[in-house]
Design a protein around this motif. Structure first.
Motif, PDB file in Angstrom:
ATOM      1  N   MET A  49     -17.949  20.840  -2.893  1.00 28.94           N
ATOM      2  CA  MET A  49     -19.099  21.182  -4.225  1.00 28.94           C
ATOM      3  C   MET A  49     -20.882  21.143  -2.874  1.00 28.94           C
ATOM      4  SD  MET A  49     -20.338  18.503  -7.198  1.00 28.94           S
ATOM      5  CE  MET A  49     -20.733  17.083  -6.535  1.00 28.94           C
ATOM      6  N   THR A  50     -21.506  22.332  -3.157  1.00 31.73           N
ATOM      7  CA  THR A  50     -22.712  22.044  -2.250  1.00 31.73           C
ATOM      8  C   THR A  50     -23.739  21.788  -3.266  1.00 31.73           C
ATOM      9  OG1 THR A  50     -21.821  24.070  -1.721  1.00 31.73           O
ATOM     10  CG2 THR A  50     -23.757  23.992  -0.585  1.00 31.73           C
ATOM     11  N   LEU A  51     -24.793  20.995  -3.116  1.00 31.27           N
ATOM     12  CA  LEU A  51     -25.159  20.379  -3.835  1.00 31.27           C
ATOM     13  C   LEU A  51     -26.474  20.719  -3.145  1.00 31.27           C
ATOM     14  CD1 LEU A  51     -24.378  16.636  -4.233  1.00 31.27           C
ATOM     15  CD2 LEU A  51     -24.263  18.374  -5.635  1.00 31.27           C
ATOM     16  N   ALA A  52     -28.110  21.171  -3.947  1.00 30.36           N
ATOM     17  CA  ALA A  52     -29.039  21.591  -3.351  1.00 30.36           C
ATOM     18  C   ALA A  52     -29.860  20.579  -4.586  1.00 30.36           C
ATOM     19  CB  ALA A  52     -29.138  22.475  -3.683  1.00 30.36           C
ATOM     20  N   LEU A  53     -29.802  19.317  -3.527  1.00 31.74           N
ATOM     21  CA  LEU A  53     -31.298  18.693  -4.691  1.00 31.74           C
ATOM     22  C   LEU A  53     -32.155  18.544  -4.040  1.00 31.74           C
ATOM     23  CD1 LEU A  53     -27.540  14.995  -4.341  1.00 31.74           C
ATOM     24  CD2 LEU A  53     -28.723  16.271  -6.923  1.00 31.74           C
ATOM     25  N   VAL A  54     -33.301  17.251  -4.851  1.00 31.40           N
ATOM     26  CA  VAL A  54     -34.757  17.218  -5.105  1.00 31.40           C
ATOM     27  C   VAL A  54     -34.810  15.646  -5.003  1.00 31.40           C
ATOM     28  CG1 VAL A  54     -37.010  17.629  -5.164  1.00 31.40           C
ATOM     29  CG2 VAL A  54     -34.913  19.618  -5.746  1.00 31.40           C
ATOM     30  N   ASP A  55     -35.404  15.270  -3.727  1.00 34.23           N
ATOM     31  CA  ASP A  55     -35.429  14.139  -3.563  1.00 34.23           C
ATOM     32  C   ASP A  55     -37.020  14.015  -3.941  1.00 34.23           C
ATOM     33  OD1 ASP A  55     -36.040  11.309  -3.676  1.00 34.23           O
ATOM     34  OD2 ASP A  55     -35.714  11.002  -1.430  1.00 34.23           O
ATOM     35  N   ILE A  56     -37.236  13.271  -5.236  1.00 35.49           N
ATOM     36  CA  ILE A  56     -38.667  13.363  -6.153  1.00 35.49           C
ATOM     37  C   ILE A  56     -39.672  12.293  -5.748  1.00 35.49           C
ATOM     38  CG2 ILE A  56     -37.795  14.983  -8.248  1.00 35.49           C
ATOM     39  CD1 ILE A  56     -39.056  11.983  -9.450  1.00 35.49           C
ATOM     40  N   GLY A  57     -38.866  11.491  -5.233  1.00 35.93           N
ATOM     41  CA  GLY A  57     -40.223  11.030  -4.395  1.00 35.93           C
ATOM     42  C   GLY A  57     -39.666   9.460  -3.591  1.00 35.93           C
ATOM     43  N   LEU A  58     -39.724   9.889  -2.381  1.00 35.20           N
ATOM     44  CA  LEU A  58     -39.314   9.923  -0.770  1.00 35.20           C
ATOM     45  C   LEU A  58     -40.871   9.299   0.047  1.00 35.20           C
ATOM     46  CD1 LEU A  58     -37.556   9.700   2.025  1.00 35.20           C
ATOM     47  CD2 LEU A  58     -37.775  12.477   1.648  1.00 35.20           C
ATOM     48  N   ASN A  59     -40.860   8.053   0.144  1.00 29.68           N
ATOM     49  CA  ASN A  59     -42.664   7.558   1.101  1.00 29.68           C
ATOM     50  C   ASN A  59     -41.754   7.874   2.637  1.00 29.68           C
ATOM     51  OD1 ASN A  59     -43.328   6.292  -0.927  1.00 29.68           O
ATOM     52  ND2 ASN A  59     -41.026   5.484  -1.517  1.00 29.68           N
ATOM     53  N   GLY A  74     -27.776  17.595   1.172  1.00 31.03           N
ATOM     54  CA  GLY A  74     -27.443  18.383   0.137  1.00 31.03           C
ATOM     55  C   GLY A  74     -28.488  17.563  -0.256  1.00 31.03           C
ATOM     56  N   VAL A  75     -29.814  17.454   0.116  1.00 33.09           N
ATOM     57  CA  VAL A  75     -31.083  17.106   0.341  1.00 33.09           C
ATOM     58  C   VAL A  75     -31.926  18.284   0.601  1.00 33.09           C
ATOM     59  CG1 VAL A  75     -33.028  15.375  -0.545  1.00 33.09           C
ATOM     60  CG2 VAL A  75     -30.077  14.902  -0.195  1.00 33.09           C
ATOM     61  N   THR A  76     -32.311  19.502  -0.514  1.00 34.96           N
ATOM     62  CA  THR A  76     -32.715  20.413   0.652  1.00 34.96           C
ATOM     63  C   THR A  76     -34.420  20.174   0.252  1.00 34.96           C
ATOM     64  OG1 THR A  76     -32.096  21.836  -1.048  1.00 34.96           O
ATOM     65  CG2 THR A  76     -30.646  21.794   0.201  1.00 34.96           C
ATOM     66  N   ARG A  77     -34.522  19.587  -0.546  1.00 37.86           N
ATOM     67  CA  ARG A  77     -35.850  19.302  -1.403  1.00 37.86           C
ATOM     68  C   ARG A  77     -36.691  18.456  -1.257  1.00 37.86           C
ATOM     69  NH1 ARG A  77     -34.275  23.991  -4.056  1.00 37.86           N
ATOM     70  NH2 ARG A  77     -34.798  26.400  -3.897  1.00 37.86           N
ATOM     71  N   MET A  78     -38.121  18.387  -1.313  1.00 40.11           N
ATOM     72  CA  MET A  78     -37.978  16.342  -0.983  1.00 40.11           C
ATOM     73  C   MET A  78     -39.682  16.322  -1.452  1.00 40.11           C
ATOM     74  SD  MET A  78     -36.272  14.830   2.196  1.00 40.11           S
ATOM     75  CE  MET A  78     -35.029  16.369   3.667  1.00 40.11           C
ATOM     76  N   VAL A  79     -40.078  15.749  -2.091  1.00 36.95           N
ATOM     77  CA  VAL A  79     -41.288  15.352  -2.403  1.00 36.95           C
ATOM     78  C   VAL A  79     -42.081  14.475  -2.117  1.00 36.95           C
ATOM     79  CG1 VAL A  79     -43.446  14.865  -3.690  1.00 36.95           C
ATOM     80  CG2 VAL A  79     -41.526  16.113  -4.859  1.00 36.95           C
ATOM     81  N   VAL A  80     -43.259  14.084  -0.956  1.00 33.47           N
ATOM     82  CA  VAL A  80     -43.598  12.659   0.096  1.00 33.47           C
ATOM     83  C   VAL A  80     -44.503  12.345  -0.609  1.00 33.47           C
ATOM     84  CG1 VAL A  80     -44.306  12.066   2.054  1.00 33.47           C
ATOM     85  CG2 VAL A  80     -42.102  14.137   2.146  1.00 33.47           C
ATOM     86  N   THR A  81     -44.590  10.756  -1.181  1.00 31.85           N
ATOM     87  CA  THR A  81     -45.723   9.924  -1.639  1.00 31.85           C
ATOM     88  C   THR A  81     -46.436   9.893  -1.288  1.00 31.85           C
ATOM     89  OG1 THR A  81     -43.374   9.150  -2.542  1.00 31.85           O
ATOM     90  CG2 THR A  81     -45.326   8.301  -3.869  1.00 31.85           C
ATOM     91  N   GLY A  82     -47.734  10.055  -2.041  1.00 30.41           N
ATOM     92  CA  GLY A  82     -48.918   9.674  -1.327  1.00 30.41           C
ATOM     93  C   GLY A  82     -49.757   8.315  -2.383  1.00 30.41           C
ATOM     94  N   SER A  83     -49.983   7.205  -1.404  1.00 30.53           N
ATOM     95  CA  SER A  83     -50.278   6.240  -2.787  1.00 30.53           C
ATOM     96  C   SER A  83     -51.899   5.655  -2.444  1.00 30.53           C
ATOM     97  CB  SER A  83     -49.081   4.534  -2.062  1.00 30.53           C
ATOM     98  OG  SER A  83     -49.002   5.129  -0.528  1.00 30.53           O
TER      99      SER A  83
END
Ligand SMILES: [Zn+2]
Length: 268
Positions: free
Chosen positions: A1-11, A32-41
Motif C-alpha cells: 500500500m502506498t500512502l501519502a500522508l500529511v503530518d499536520i503537527g510536527l515541531n 509515506g509521509v509526503t507532506r508536513m506542517v511545521v508548528t510555530g509556537s
C-alpha cells in the motif's frame, strides 16, 4: 500500500532535530509521509519553521503563532510582526494558539488576550487556526464561538478530551487532529472509543513530534524522540478503532489536510 500522508503537527524546528533534521524528513517521506506542517509556537520558532519549509513549499507548510505557554512574552507591539508572518505563502494556518490552564505558564488573562488576538489576525489574513486546549475548555469554546463565523476553519490539534468537548468542537465546525495518544492503552482508551464519532471529513493525523512517542511501537525505539515517520503507525491505530480500512482513513485525512492548509494537490 502506498500512502501519502500529511503530518499536520510536527515541531521540526525543535532543537532535538538540529543534528539530523534532513534525515528525519527523508525517513518520513520514505514511510509515506509526503507532506508536513511545521508548528510555530513563538515568533522565533515560527521564523525557524518558515525557514525550514521555504525551500520545499509544495510539500511543506508552517504555522505562525504564539502557544499559550508563551502568551506572557507576547506584547501588543509584536502584533505587526506576527501579522506579517501570517500573510506569507509558506504559512498554512495561525497557531498553535489557544488556552492551556493545565500548566499555566502564562496567566489566564495573558492567554485569553493572545488567543483572541490570534483569532482576529487569522480572520484578517484568511488563514485557518491550529488550536491547542488543555483544561480550559469552557473559556476556550466561549472565545472561539465569538470568532468562528469569520474564521477560514480550525483544527483542534492533539485532541485528547472527552465526549462533551468533542461534540462542542464538531458543533463549532472544527476538524480534529489525532496523535499517538490514541496508541496508549491506558490514558488513551477513551480516545479509542471517541475517534469513531469524528466524521471522516473532519479527521486529520499528526505526530506532534518530538513529543508523544506512540507507546506501543515494536520494536521500541532506543530513544524517546518521536518522529514523523511514525505517522503510519498512528493511522493504523485510528483505522482499527474506527473499523475502517487504513486506505480509506488515509485518503480522507490527506484530502482534509490538503484543503485545510492550502497544499498543492499535485506538487512538483
Ligand atoms: Zn499543542
Amino acid at each position: 500500500m502506498t500512502l501519502a500522508l500529511v503530518d499536520i503537527g510536527l515541531n521540526l524546528a525543535h532543537a532535538s532535530f538540529d543534528h539530523d533534521r534532513d534525515a528525519v524528513v527523508a525517513d518520513a517521506v520514505a514511510a509515506g509521509v509526503t507532506r508536513m506542517v511545521v508548528t510555530g509556537s513563538t515568533l522565533a520558532s515560527t521564523r525557524s519553521a518558515i525557514d525550514i519549509v521555504r525551500s520545499r513549499r509544495s510539500r511543506y507548510r508552517a504555522t505562525a503563532g504564539i502557544h499559550p505557554h508563551h502568551a506572557r512574552e507576547f506584547p501588543d507591539s509584536d502584533i505587526p510582526a506576527l501579522r506579517a508572518l501570517l500573510l506569507l505563502p509558506e504559512v498554512g494556518a495561525a497557531g498553535e494558539c489557544g488556552l492551556d490552564y493545565f500548566r499555566n505558564f502564562s496567566s489566564h488573562e495573558d492567554q485569553e488576550r493572545v488567543f483572541r488576538l490570534q483569532l482576529q489576525l487569522a480572520a484578517e489574513c484568511g488563514k485557518p487556526v491550529f488550536l491547542h486546549q488543555r483544561d480550559g475548555h469552557d473559556a476556550f469554546v466561549g472565545i472561539l464561538r465569538e470568532h468562528v463565523p469569520r474564521l477560514a476553519g480550525g483544527v483542534a490539534h492533539c485532541f485528547t478530551g472527552d465526549e462533551r468537548e468533542l461534540r462542542d468542537y464538531l458543533d463549532l465546525g472544527l476538524s480534529i487532529g489525532i496523535t499517538g495518544w490514541i496508541c496508549d492503552e491506558r490514558r488513551g482508551q477513551h480516545l479509542r472509543d471517541l475517534v469513531r464519532l469524528v466524521p471522516l471529513d473532519r479527521l486529520m493525523l499528526e505526530t506532534d513530534a518530538p513529543y508523544l512517542l506512540p507507546r506501543d511501537l515494536k520494536p521500541k525505539p532506543s530513544h524517546r524522540r518521536n518522529e514523523p515517520k511514525y505517522l503510519p503507525h498512528i493511522l493504523h491505530a485510528v483505522a482499527a478503532c474506527r473499523g475502517e480500512p487504513a486506505e480509506v482513513v488515509a485518503a480522507a485525512a490527506t484530502d482534509n489536510a490538503i484543503r485545510f492548509f492550502g497544499f498543492d494537490r499535485d506538487p512538483a
